[in-house]
Design a protein around this motif. Structure first.
Motif, mmCIF file in Angstrom:
data_model
loop_
_atom_site.group_PDB
_atom_site.id
_atom_site.type_symbol
_atom_site.label_atom_id
_atom_site.label_comp_id
_atom_site.label_asym_id
_atom_site.label_seq_id
_atom_site.Cartn_x
_atom_site.Cartn_y
_atom_site.Cartn_z
ATOM 1 N N ASP A 173 0.944 -1.343 -0.264
ATOM 2 C CA ASP A 173 0.114 -0.107 0.075
ATOM 3 C C ASP A 173 0.816 1.144 -0.079
ATOM 4 O O ASP A 173 0.538 2.259 -0.703
ATOM 5 N N GLU A 174 1.914 1.244 0.763
ATOM 6 C CA GLU A 174 2.954 2.680 0.909
ATOM 7 C C GLU A 174 3.504 2.580 -0.474
ATOM 8 O O GLU A 174 3.698 3.850 -0.993
ATOM 9 N N ALA A 175 3.484 1.367 -1.099
ATOM 10 C CA ALA A 175 4.253 1.719 -2.447
ATOM 11 C C ALA A 175 3.401 2.416 -3.812
ATOM 12 O O ALA A 175 3.564 3.284 -4.198
ATOM 13 N N VAL A 176 2.024 1.938 -3.657
ATOM 14 C CA VAL A 176 0.953 2.321 -4.431
ATOM 15 C C VAL A 176 0.916 4.005 -4.190
ATOM 16 O O VAL A 176 0.863 4.929 -5.060
ATOM 17 N N PHE A 177 0.710 4.366 -2.977
ATOM 18 C CA PHE A 177 0.520 5.639 -2.500
ATOM 19 C C PHE A 177 1.641 6.475 -2.945
ATOM 20 O O PHE A 177 1.668 7.779 -3.421
ATOM 21 N N GLU A 178 2.864 6.207 -2.653
ATOM 22 C CA GLU A 178 4.169 6.795 -3.024
ATOM 23 C C GLU A 178 4.146 7.077 -4.389
ATOM 24 O O GLU A 178 4.646 8.145 -4.874
ATOM 25 N N ALA A 179 3.671 6.246 -5.018
ATOM 26 C CA ALA A 179 3.879 6.327 -6.653
ATOM 27 C C ALA A 179 2.768 7.538 -7.139
ATOM 28 O O ALA A 179 2.874 8.180 -7.874
ATOM 29 N N ALA A 180 1.660 7.361 -6.623
ATOM 30 C CA ALA A 180 0.591 8.495 -6.677
ATOM 31 C C ALA A 180 1.155 9.700 -6.232
ATOM 32 O O ALA A 180 1.049 10.822 -7.151
ATOM 33 N N ARG A 181 1.877 9.867 -5.214
ATOM 34 C CA ARG A 181 2.221 11.307 -5.034
ATOM 35 C C ARG A 181 3.446 11.631 -5.692
ATOM 36 O O ARG A 181 3.439 12.827 -6.020
ATOM 37 N N TYR B 55 3.777 11.102 -8.719
ATOM 38 C CA TYR B 55 3.094 11.765 -10.236
ATOM 39 C C TYR B 55 2.054 12.753 -9.831
ATOM 40 O O TYR B 55 1.322 13.220 -10.921
ATOM 41 N N LYS B 56 1.855 12.987 -8.521
ATOM 42 C CA LYS B 56 0.640 13.968 -8.171
ATOM 43 C C LYS B 56 -0.727 13.709 -8.618
ATOM 44 O O LYS B 56 -1.361 14.442 -9.436
ATOM 45 N N ILE B 57 -0.932 12.539 -8.633
ATOM 46 C CA ILE B 57 -2.192 11.845 -9.182
ATOM 47 C C ILE B 57 -3.204 11.436 -7.901
ATOM 48 O O ILE B 57 -2.727 10.977 -6.981
ATOM 49 N N PRO B 58 -4.227 11.981 -7.765
ATOM 50 C CA PRO B 58 -5.203 11.732 -6.879
ATOM 51 C C PRO B 58 -5.466 10.353 -6.662
ATOM 52 O O PRO B 58 -5.782 9.617 -7.779
ATOM 53 N N ILE B 59 -5.866 9.677 -5.498
ATOM 54 C CA ILE B 59 -5.669 8.227 -5.475
ATOM 55 C C ILE B 59 -6.970 8.013 -4.581
ATOM 56 O O ILE B 59 -7.392 8.530 -3.628
ATOM 57 N N LEU B 60 -7.929 7.065 -4.982
ATOM 58 C CA LEU B 60 -8.964 6.552 -4.342
ATOM 59 C C LEU B 60 -8.691 4.904 -3.802
ATOM 60 O O LEU B 60 -8.610 4.270 -4.794
ATOM 61 N N MET B 61 -8.594 4.630 -2.556
ATOM 62 C CA MET B 61 -8.516 3.464 -2.317
ATOM 63 C C MET B 61 -9.662 2.763 -1.747
ATOM 64 O O MET B 61 -10.525 3.314 -0.800
ATOM 65 N N VAL B 62 -9.849 1.496 -2.086
ATOM 66 C CA VAL B 62 -11.050 0.553 -1.611
ATOM 67 C C VAL B 62 -10.337 -0.728 -1.023
ATOM 68 O O VAL B 62 -9.485 -1.242 -1.366
ATOM 69 N N THR B 63 -11.309 -1.349 -0.061
ATOM 70 C CA THR B 63 -10.480 -2.542 0.746
ATOM 71 C C THR B 63 -10.696 -3.892 0.280
ATOM 72 O O THR B 63 -10.087 -4.722 0.366
ATOM 73 N N SER B 64 -11.771 -4.114 -0.455
ATOM 74 C CA SER B 64 -12.144 -5.238 -1.387
ATOM 75 C C SER B 64 -12.015 -6.495 -0.619
ATOM 76 O O SER B 64 -12.251 -6.587 0.622
ATOM 77 N N GLY B 65 -11.146 -7.723 -1.256
ATOM 78 C CA GLY B 65 -11.317 -9.008 -0.289
ATOM 79 C C GLY B 65 -10.108 -9.138 0.600
ATOM 80 O O GLY B 65 -9.319 -8.380 0.890
ATOM 81 N N GLY B 66 -10.383 -10.225 1.316
ATOM 82 C CA GLY B 66 -9.675 -10.503 2.446
ATOM 83 C C GLY B 66 -10.358 -11.637 3.192
ATOM 84 O O GLY B 66 -11.285 -10.887 4.064
ATOM 85 N N TYR B 67 -10.023 -12.768 3.693
ATOM 86 C CA TYR B 67 -10.747 -13.816 4.226
ATOM 87 C C TYR B 67 -10.241 -14.411 5.454
ATOM 88 O O TYR B 67 -10.566 -15.530 5.800
ATOM 89 N N GLN B 68 -9.246 -13.659 6.095
ATOM 90 C CA GLN B 68 -8.833 -14.152 7.385
ATOM 91 C C GLN B 68 -9.502 -13.050 8.472
ATOM 92 O O GLN B 68 -9.494 -11.796 8.157
ATOM 93 N N ARG B 69 -9.415 -13.311 9.576
ATOM 94 C CA ARG B 69 -9.760 -12.130 10.891
ATOM 95 C C ARG B 69 -8.714 -11.170 11.012
ATOM 96 O O ARG B 69 -9.228 -10.230 11.661
ATOM 97 N N LEU C 214 0.546 4.822 6.250
ATOM 98 C CA LEU C 214 0.369 5.996 5.255
ATOM 99 C C LEU C 214 0.249 7.231 6.034
ATOM 100 O O LEU C 214 1.010 8.379 5.330
ATOM 101 N N HIS C 215 -0.100 7.440 6.991
ATOM 102 C CA HIS C 215 -0.506 8.675 7.608
ATOM 103 C C HIS C 215 1.088 9.197 8.261
ATOM 104 O O HIS C 215 1.565 10.261 8.284
ATOM 105 N N ARG C 216 1.589 8.084 8.956
ATOM 106 C CA ARG C 216 2.948 8.496 9.411
ATOM 107 C C ARG C 216 4.092 8.728 8.629
ATOM 108 O O ARG C 216 4.807 9.522 9.042
ATOM 109 N N LEU C 217 3.895 8.342 7.510
ATOM 110 C CA LEU C 217 4.988 8.636 6.354
ATOM 111 C C LEU C 217 4.482 9.926 5.523
ATOM 112 O O LEU C 217 5.068 10.220 4.728
ATOM 113 N N GLN C 218 3.303 10.552 6.088
ATOM 114 C CA GLN C 218 2.779 11.784 5.328
ATOM 115 C C GLN C 218 2.299 11.516 4.155
ATOM 116 O O GLN C 218 2.215 12.407 3.127
ATOM 117 N N LEU C 219 1.973 10.245 3.622
ATOM 118 C CA LEU C 219 1.318 9.971 2.350
ATOM 119 C C LEU C 219 -0.193 10.374 2.279
ATOM 120 O O LEU C 219 -0.798 10.406 1.253
#
Length: 341
Positions: free
Chosen positions: A293-301, A303-317, A330-335
């Motif tokens: 997730d950090e890598a994707v948000f870093e790439a968006a930042r 290239y200065k591209i707005p990013i919308l994240m959705v949480t989708s699948g994941g089947y463990q508690r 992401l917040h700690r890294l100011q992303l």
């Protein structure tokens, strides 16, 4: 009214409550308690944790990142909103409990009255869908947004499947194209373990949408036709681990963004890549998901591209805790911050 005026009015966007102006003091994190599905224990018959969205928010509140009054309350998508993408025929099919049971993969649902299904099952999905649409607008305004739910990437305009009833990703992008000036090209980065065949079918012939999909080649849905819409395809082997996975994500996201610069990135951040997930078949660690997730948000930042994240699948508690930890990272890294633009 002249015929020409009538035609112009026909092309005007419909009235919606989902594109309201929100106070800048709110974080662009979208959620509603109505996301969570609880109904006589039937939700436990599917491996998906249908209460994970509330758990994510509770973890973020415990860490003092957000409060109830500082996040955006999602609004349920109405029929007129859904008709921007879905056919009337498809929405009418959802009035049959058997159809909903097939899509959600919870067969006892087929024997319940549909008015109960509408309230207890479909309303949470409609509210999450509204949340994704709202988050699209917020991402453009603030530079980023996270819908704590959403990511129903197996649903297309006329067919649901794989616990995905409404095509929220397609809807969010179509709303942006129709309503936000300057948004004419979108990129979907789908990093759920499963192929995102729903949005791929919806945007098959739409050159405004560039789809990158990284998925386990051997699992559901195996939709060969939908794969034709993928512009940047990375098919993974069973039990792919952190080092290989992260190298591929970082390398290929960078290459895709050098090839095209979209007006928005829609990031489908499924956690079913987690080691031990019975449906994902991959072997990425919790820290690997956070670094992804950090890598994707870093790439968006970058290239200065707005990013919308959705949480989708994941089947463990454990996925709710991992998603919360990723957002905190992401917040700690100011992303992410209350506003980045």
């Amino acid at each position: 009214m002249s015929v020409e005026q009538s035609r112009k009015e026909d092309k005007l966007p419909h009235r919606t409550n989902l594109y309201v102006n929100l106070p800048s003091t709110l974080w662009p994190i979208v959620y509603s308690p109505d996301y969570n599905i609880t109904f006589l224990g039937l939700e436990k018959l599917h491996p998906f944790d249908s209460g994970k969205w509330g758990k994510i928010v509770n973890f973020l509140k415990e860490e003092m990142l957000i409060k109830d009054e500082t996040i955006v309350r999602a609004i349920e998508a109405q029929e007129d909103d859904l008709l921007v993408v879905h056919s009337k025929r498809y929405l009418n099919k959802l009035k049959w409990s058997f159809i909903v049971a097939t899509i959600t993969e919870i067969l006892p649902v087929a024997f319940l009255p549909n008015f109960i299904i509408q309230r207890k099952v479909l309303r949470p999905f409609r509210t999450q869908t509204g949340g994704t649409i709202m988050a699209g607008k917020l991402a453009i305004e603030r530079g980023w947004a996270i819908n704590v739910g959403g990511g129903f990437h197996h649903c297309s305009s006329d067919q649901g499947g794989g616990f995905c009833i409404y095509a929220d990703i397609t809807l969010a992008i179509k709303f942006l194209f129709e309503r936000v000036e300057g948004v004419s090209k979108a990129m979907i980065i789908d990093l759920d373990a499963h192929q995102g065949n729903g949005h791929e079918r919806d945007f098959m012939d739409d050159n405004r949408v560039y789809i990158m999909d990284v998925f386990n080649r051997y699992i559901y849905p195996g939709d060969g036709f939908a794969k034709r819409a993928i512009k940047w395809k990375i098919e993974l082997e069973w039990d792919t681990e952190d080092s290989e996975y992260l190298e591929k994500v970082k390398t290929h996201v960078a290459k895709a963004l050098r090839q095209v610069t979209p007006d928005i990135i829609v990031y489908n951040a499924g956690t079913d890549i987690l080691d031990g997930d019975q449906l994902g078949g991959l072997a990425v660690s919790p820290q690997g998901i956070i670094k992804r997730d950090e890598a994707v948000f870093e790439a968006a930042r970058k290239y200065k591209i707005p990013i919308l994240m959705v949480t989708s699948g994941g089947y463990q508690r454990s996925t709710a805790r991992i998603i919360a930890d990723s957002i905190l990272n992401l917040h700690r890294l100011q992303l992410i911050d209350q506003r980045l633009i």
